[in-house]
Design an enzyme around this catalytic site. Structure first.
Site, PDB file in Angstrom:
ATOM      1  N   HIS C 262       0.854  -1.171   0.000  1.00  0.00           N
ATOM      2  CA  HIS C 262       0.000   0.000   0.000  1.00  0.00           C
ATOM      3  C   HIS C 262       0.893   1.225   0.000  1.00  0.00           C
ATOM      4  O   HIS C 262       1.858   1.291   0.757  1.00  0.00           O
ATOM      5  CB  HIS C 262      -0.885  -0.013   1.253  1.00  0.00           C
ATOM      6  CG  HIS C 262      -2.022   0.954   1.186  1.00  0.00           C
ATOM      7  ND1 HIS C 262      -1.844   2.303   1.308  1.00  0.00           N
ATOM      8  CD2 HIS C 262      -3.346   0.769   0.997  1.00  0.00           C
ATOM      9  CE1 HIS C 262      -3.023   2.896   1.206  1.00  0.00           C
ATOM     10  NE2 HIS C 262      -3.952   1.985   1.017  1.00  0.00           N
ATOM     11  N   ARG C 282      -6.444  10.499  -0.013  1.00  0.00           N
ATOM     12  CA  ARG C 282      -6.184  11.022  -1.355  1.00  0.00           C
ATOM     13  C   ARG C 282      -7.486  11.229  -2.115  1.00  0.00           C
ATOM     14  O   ARG C 282      -7.643  12.212  -2.823  1.00  0.00           O
ATOM     15  CB  ARG C 282      -5.246  10.078  -2.104  1.00  0.00           C
ATOM     16  CG  ARG C 282      -3.800  10.270  -1.693  1.00  0.00           C
ATOM     17  CD  ARG C 282      -2.906   9.166  -2.236  1.00  0.00           C
ATOM     18  NE  ARG C 282      -3.123   7.898  -1.552  1.00  0.00           N
ATOM     19  CZ  ARG C 282      -3.117   6.712  -2.142  1.00  0.00           C
ATOM     20  NH1 ARG C 282      -2.919   6.623  -3.436  1.00  0.00           N
ATOM     21  NH2 ARG C 282      -3.311   5.614  -1.449  1.00  0.00           N
TER      22      ARG C 282
END
Lengths: 274, 253, 752
Positions: C262, C282
């Protein structure tokens, strides 16, 4: 190894075993956990002494158009002249006791059953518990399941009555726009004191958990009641500060009473602005 | 950066135990759980403690640190003085299994006693419609990570073993509140809250809220509203009268 | 009950608690619970084995959401789009059938959760809200703030309780048909003489006592393998138990080299290194900057993605408010791209002091909004790192997060090569290909957890009353002896030391960027670890002894790590979660290869073999443009796709389908292609059955029901799907929306 010889375990562990970790200390807290309940205790005791004294004093509660919140509404003929609410004295002279006693039952009840004060006195007075993760000294505990503490469930009724008192005390504040001769259009420090007191009481009442419930908390679907949802949101915000309002409104009432008493004693003359 | 920290860790089991002294390295940015892990890796490989996510999300590493119920993974070492002795003990309210591990079966027993979500019979999957403002209250309670710190702290059971039978504890009373506020739950849970789950034992002293690592306002948002709802149902003649007159449950609006 | 006398003969060294169930589910995360619920719905007696307490599974860590093409936010979304996104994300290495089933069934699985009490965030019209996520064309992730995994696990947990309450009402016993064995670890699966699953042996962590489960069907749902790495978002449970148990029982693992790192894990403080920072940061406006303050992701957009991703910060910023008319910010590229980009920045010396990059949301959203949208991130940083994300940037870097590879299973039934053994969730392989899209994991759990539960139950039914496989006592004793070995060896090596060495080896030598010489070194070290593992010892007793538990878990981590390293060395290309320094591009040849790992003959290590990837069904291929397929397929494969190419140029078929231009609606209503679908599925399945039965040696009556089950599944999927004529319209609409935003996510050779 001892554990190797243990016979097959029971199907499921017994759910409520008394086999807790044996730790002798009543608490291992290292902070000053006792400070908060101690302060609560001292302040509340001080207030109780003051309020009891003033309630039984039966004097110095009215001066220059200002009435002490301890004695408003003054509803017996015993009341000092002009202090009664528009001369309304339904109790006549039936009550021999100080008029304050008839009145204080209600705010006292409101605060005694208040969800915040309950926490305060359970912790500070009854030590149940004195602080989180500090053992309480009692052998038995039934909480609010039975008489008399089950009566705390009547909080909402005291809340309703409290609202009436708030209206009256607000009216007292408005009446304080008169001068000592009863002429309107004047204002003194006493006016501010009574209005501030009334405001704090409103904040305290409106931030109350029962109020929050009544105004919208009881609903299952906020979306069907947009107005009540808005009110609930607002009350919820106030409710965050309920503890704060509980304390400062308590001080407010005491100070307002003390102010009137001082003026009435003549120790202090109520400064007028206009 | 690193220093030698002083620790007292309770070790033992149901038959007895005591606080053991340890001196162990502590580095910048560490939490209590890191130190316990270091103890396992270097000094006491069989020291029992539960942990999973190490990020405050699973609620496994509950313990009492300097007497306060906390998650070990969320207690930063920087909150202590360097010379301070840090005491770590198992949760006091539950039977101890070994060292920092306790038998939390009480909570699973209580969980089973709360009647499950009861949706309307005629609603099919995919047809559920709920407004955000209607789900938010229950969503707050569903943040619960079931660390059982509230259950451990609540004096009603912490100090009174005998109440365990009648009192579900804050976590499961909050579960009742969650379902009672669920927009599509059809069961009436108010009477049960008082009579079966022991809501009356709660004296709202707010320790559950104080220790909640998820910062759920358990007392103000779940327990007190639930108490008020119980009053509606059980103790308030006006509401009762109103509901008779209007021929529907007035809370069900 | 078979051979009860066996039960009594074995009181020699060890008292062993015995339980008999129809289905034993190993793992109590999302997949395990969903499987158990399904098996219980099917009327089976089910045991759930949980390594931790019930409700603590690693699923709670999933933050972003569960991907399901419900089309609540954007009605253009449908299963075909989801299928395409999944295949693209996995770089076409996914098992197409799993990706298809997943895309089709995910919405039902989500809706079902609502009937069990889940409370997802809502849209304005009261439906389940869906959010954007990397690699998903439309807002698709059902979510609850940033704690969706917790909601999922709690809902399933509460469903289990609801079923137990039903049993209590009927039988007076909560645990009559569904029992959770918390803090119980399985050490071995047991088979009967015919090689069918017969049960499992484990121990209670609390007491150290052993327990035997006799069961004809076992479902593995044990999650991943992240604990073999130093920097990981995974909890201690992720020791690859399911993978190892399957291997040891004779099943196979597929494509274990694909490990997702990740891109955003915490890098500071050291104690929380690796803990996840959700992609939603994000998605909700967070941007990545290097130490020079540059928003560097604009430099890393591969050419094939260029059309889809913004080129200027201005455009990227507009996207958050107007997604129709702007292209996405490059921060939302698929995870592998972002992870590699961060890795490059740090290697180029533009990292933060703690070796990460900055992820900043504080300058992007008002503080209040951040706290509302990302509550757990806010608290995580506040309490673990003393960073206020509403005022400061976060420091982030890649962390080992998910293993795409896993137990090789039949796509419909989740059955492994071993009759009676099933696998679902992260520990099963195939669904995600070489790279998993965010949000596809939670839906994967539900879809395939359910299927595993369903088909395991059917398998049990097929055995009939007397057909239950019997456990051999010798196997039980052997398993117990193996597990007790470290305790009899108190002077042995500290298991924590070996674990640490393993983690460092895997992290540094088989990490994000892989070099053949380093992998070779890792394999040498793994060989060295084997004898060390046999000598580890644990002091203390059997009751809740973490040192002993680590010693036992090491077996699983070592064998799984060997699979990862061997497969990583073998696959000479870079694709998704496998990046080879010496083969930086994707190879169409390698796309045709699945790497299959199995236990070697003497049980001391693993063997690796190539196996052709199943051929993607024609109607599914038609969802893509040939121009896109060219990026992944070999010329020979493309030549075989002549039909597709023709259709692409001028959609063939009847006049009706040509006209279905604005076929969004028909695509929505159209459910599925039918006969073709079933036929191909059946063919594929048939092939697999042949393979598995072939290895079984003498397959008696027992294997046939299994086959019947599988065949049924194929016909079932045909019958509950809509009319054949819709297939045409729908594939048409597929290519239609395809051309609209042309070249969506063609991840090709340019990724470095």
């Amino acid at each position: 190894m001892a554990t190797d010889t243990i016979a097959p375990g029971p199907e499921a562990p017994a759910p409520l075993s008394p086999a807790r970790a044996k730790i002798e200390q009543k608490t291992l807290r290292t902070d000053r956990w006792w400070l908060s309940p101690l302060l609560t205790l001292l302040v509340l005791v001080a207030f109780i002494f003051y309020a009891t004294f003033r309630a039984f004093e039966d004097a110095y509660y009215y001066a220059d158009g200002l009435i002490s919140p301890f004695y408003s509404p003054c509803l017996s003929t015993k009341c000092v002249p002009d202090s009664s609410l528009g001369g309304f004295t339904p109790f006549g002279d039936w009550a021999k006791v100080s008029p304050a006693l008839l009145i204080l039952i209600f705010p006292l009840g409101f605060r005694m059953t208040c969800y915040y004060y309950r926490k305060a006195y359970y912790r500070a007075f009854w030590q149940s518990p004195p602080a989180c993760a500090v053992a309480e000294p009692h052998g038995k505990y039934t909480g609010e399941t039975r008489f008399p503490l089950i009566l705390n469930n009547a909080h909402r009724y005291f809340f309703y009555v409290g609202l009436i008192f708030n209206v009256i005390l607000t009216w007292d504040g408005i009446l304080a726009f008169r001068n000592a001769q009863g002429e309107w259009g004047h204002m003194s420090l006493g006016t501010l004191v009574l209005l501030a007191n009334a405001t704090l009481l409103w904040l305290y009442s409106l931030s109350c958990h029962s109020c929050r419930h009544a105004i919208g908390g009881r609903l299952k679907h906020f979306s069907k009641h947009p107005l009540r949802y808005k009110s609930w949101t607002l009350v919820s915000k106030l409710n965050h500060k309920h503890m704060l309002f509980a304390w400062i409104s308590l001080f407010g009432v005491a100070l307002a009473d003390a102010y009137v008493a001082l003026v009435s004693h003549g120790t202090f003359s109520n400064p007028t602005f206009f | 950066m690193g220093y030698k920290g002083k620790f007292k860790v309770w070790r033992g089991d149901a038959s007895g135990g005591d606080l053991n002294d340890f001196e162990v390295e502590v580095n910048e940015g560490e939490v209590v759980l890191d130190v316990i892990h270091r103890l396992q890796a270097t000094q006491a490989p069989d020291m029992a403690c539960r942990w999973n996510c190490k990020a405050g999300k699973c609620g496994s590493c509950s313990a009492e640190i300097n007497g306060k119920p906390r998650l070990m993974c969320m207690t930063r070492m920087s909150t202590f003085e360097e010379g301070e002795t840090v005491t770590v003990t198992p949760l006091r309210t539950f039977p101890v299994i070994k060292d920092l591990v306790t038998d939390v079966g009480f909570n699973y027993t209580k969980a089973r006693e709360v009647k499950s979500f009861t949706p309307p019979a005629d609603l099919k999957p995919g047809e559920y419609r709920m407004q955000q403002i209607d789900v938010e209250r229950s969503q707050e309670f569903r943040k619960c990570i079931e660390c059982y710190l509230c259950q451990n702290t609540c004096h009603a059971v912490r100090d009174h073993e005998e109440n365990k039978e009648n009192f579900a504890g804050p976590r499961y009373l909050m579960r009742v509140a969650e379902l009672d506020m669920h927009p599509l739950d059809t069961a009436d849970r108010k009477k049960a809250a008082q009579e079966e789950h022991g809501l009356g034992y709660c004296n709202i002293t707010k320790c559950c809220t104080e220790v909640c690592p998820e910062h759920i306002r358990i007392t103000d948002n779940a327990l007190i509203p639930l108490k008020e709802r119980v009053v509606d149902k059980k103790y308030d003649p006006l509401v009762w009268l109103g509901s008779k007159i209007r021929r529907r449950s007035s809370t069900d609006a | 009950m078979t051979e009860p006398e066996n039960t009594q003969n074995v009181q020699n060294a060890e008292h062993i608690e015995r339980h008999s169930y129809d289905v034993v589910v190993i793992g109590a995360g999302g997949a395990g619970l969903r499987a158990a619920i399904e098996a219980r719905h099917a009327g089976k007696r089910v045991a759930i084995i949980s390594k931790s307490l019930f409700g603590k599974a690693h699923t709670v860590m999933a933050e972003g959401g569960a991907a399901a093409a419900m089309g609540n936010v954007n009605p253009k979304d449908n299963w075909q789009v989801h299928f395409r996104d999944t295949m693209r994300g996995g770089k076409f290495l996914n098992h197409f059938r799993m990706a298809e089933l997943h895309a089709k069934e995910a919405p039902d699985r989500i809706w079902e959760l609502e009937t069990w009490g889940a409370l997802f965030d809502r849209t304005k019209d009261g439906k389940i809200s869906q959010r954007n996520f990397g690699g998903h064309e439309y807002p698709r992730l059902a979510h609850v703030g940033d704690r969706t995994g917790l909601e999922l696990i709690r809902t399933l947990q509460q469903r289990v309780v609801a079923l137990q309450q039903q049993d209590q009402a009927e039988s007076g016993d909560f645990e009559a048909n569904l029992r959770v064995f918390a803090e119980t670890t399985i050490v071995r699966l047991l088979k009967d003489e015919q090689g069918r699953i017969a049960g499992a042996v484990g121990y209670y962590r609390e007491t150290g006592q052993f327990v035997l489960f006799e069961a004809p069907a076992v479902i593995l749902a044990t999650g991943g393998i992240g604990r073999s790495y130093t920097v990981t978002s995974n909890s201690w449970e992720y020791t690859g138990d399911g993978h190892a148990l399957a291997l040891l029982a004779g099943a196979t693992l597929v494509n274990m080299e694909f490990i997702q790192f990740h891109p955003t894990g915490m890098v500071w403080p050291p104690s929380v290194k690796g803990i996840l920072v959700t992609e939603s940061v994000r998605g909700d406006g967070g941007v990545l900057r290097n130490s020079e303050g540059k928003r560097f992701m604009f430099d890393y957009v591969p050419d094939v993605f260029r059309k889809q991703y913004a080129e200027t910060e201005e455009e990227a910023d507009r996207w958050y408010d107007d997604q129709e008319n702007n292209r996405r910010p490059p921060e939302l590229l698929p995870r592998d791209e972002v992870a590699r980009s961060i890795n490059s920045e740090v290697k180029a010396g533009r990292g933060t002091p703690n070796g990460g990059v900055y992820l900043d949301v504080s300058t992007r959203l008002p503080a209040e909004e951040i706290r509302r949208r990302l509550p757990s991130m806010y608290h995580q940083f506040k309490e673990l790192a003393d960073v206020d994300i509403t005022a400061q940037p976060m420091e982030v870097g890649p962390t080992c997060h998910y293993v795409m590879g896993g137990v090789e299973v039949d796509p419909d039934t989740q059955g492994t090569k071993v009759p009676g053994l099933y696998a679902a969730g992260e520990c099963a392989g195939g669904m995600h290909g070489s790279n998993r899209l965010g949000g596809n994991s939670l839906s994967d759990l539900l879809v395939f957890g359910r299927r595993a539960g369903l088909y395991a139950s059917e398998y049990v039914d097929s055995l009939g009353a007397g057909g239950k496989p019997a456990v051999a006592q010798a196997d039980v004793d052997a398993a117990v002896d193996e597990a007790l070995a470290p305790l009899g060896n108190a002077d042995g090596e500290n298991p924590y030391t070996l674990h640490h060495d393993l983690q460092v080896t895997m992290n540094t030598l088989v990490g994000i960027i892989r070099k053949p010489e380093e992998i070779g070194e890792a394999l040498t070290k793994l060989e060295d670890f084997k004898p060390r593992h046999h000598k580890v010892g644990s002091t203390g007793g059997r009751r809740f002894n973490p040192g002993w538990h680590v010693a036992l878990d090491l077996r699983n981590m070592l064998i799984v790590s060997e699979c990862v390293a061997k497969a990583a060395l073998e696959r000479a290309e870079s694709r998704g979660g496998h990046t080879r320094d010496d083969f930086p591009t994707m190879s169409s040849k390698w796309r045709q290869v699945n790497l299959i790992c199995s236990l070697n003959a003497d049980g001391t290590g693993v063997d690796l073999k190539h196996q052709p990837i199943p051929t993607i069904r024609q109607d599914l291929l038609e969802l893509f443009e040939v121009s896109e397929l060219k990026k992944y397929f070999t010329d020979e494969e493309l030549a075989g796709l002549a039909g597709v190419a023709a259709e692409d140029a001028a959609p063939a078929g009847d006049a009706e389908s040509v006209e279905s231009d604005e076929s969004d609606e028909s695509a929505e209503s159209a459910d599925e292609s039918a006969e073709l679908d079933a036929a191909v599925a059946a063919a594929v399945i048939e092939a697999e059955i042949e393979e598995s039965t072939a290895t079984d040696g003498e397959v008696g009556e027992s294997a046939i029901p299994g086959q019947k089950v599988k065949a049924e599944s194929a016909s079932e999927s045909a019958s509950d799907e809509s009319e054949p004529e819709s297939a045409q319209a729908e594939s048409e609409s597929g290519s239609e929306s395809e051309s609209a935003d042309e070249a969506v996510a063609e991840t090709a050779a340019e990724e470095k």
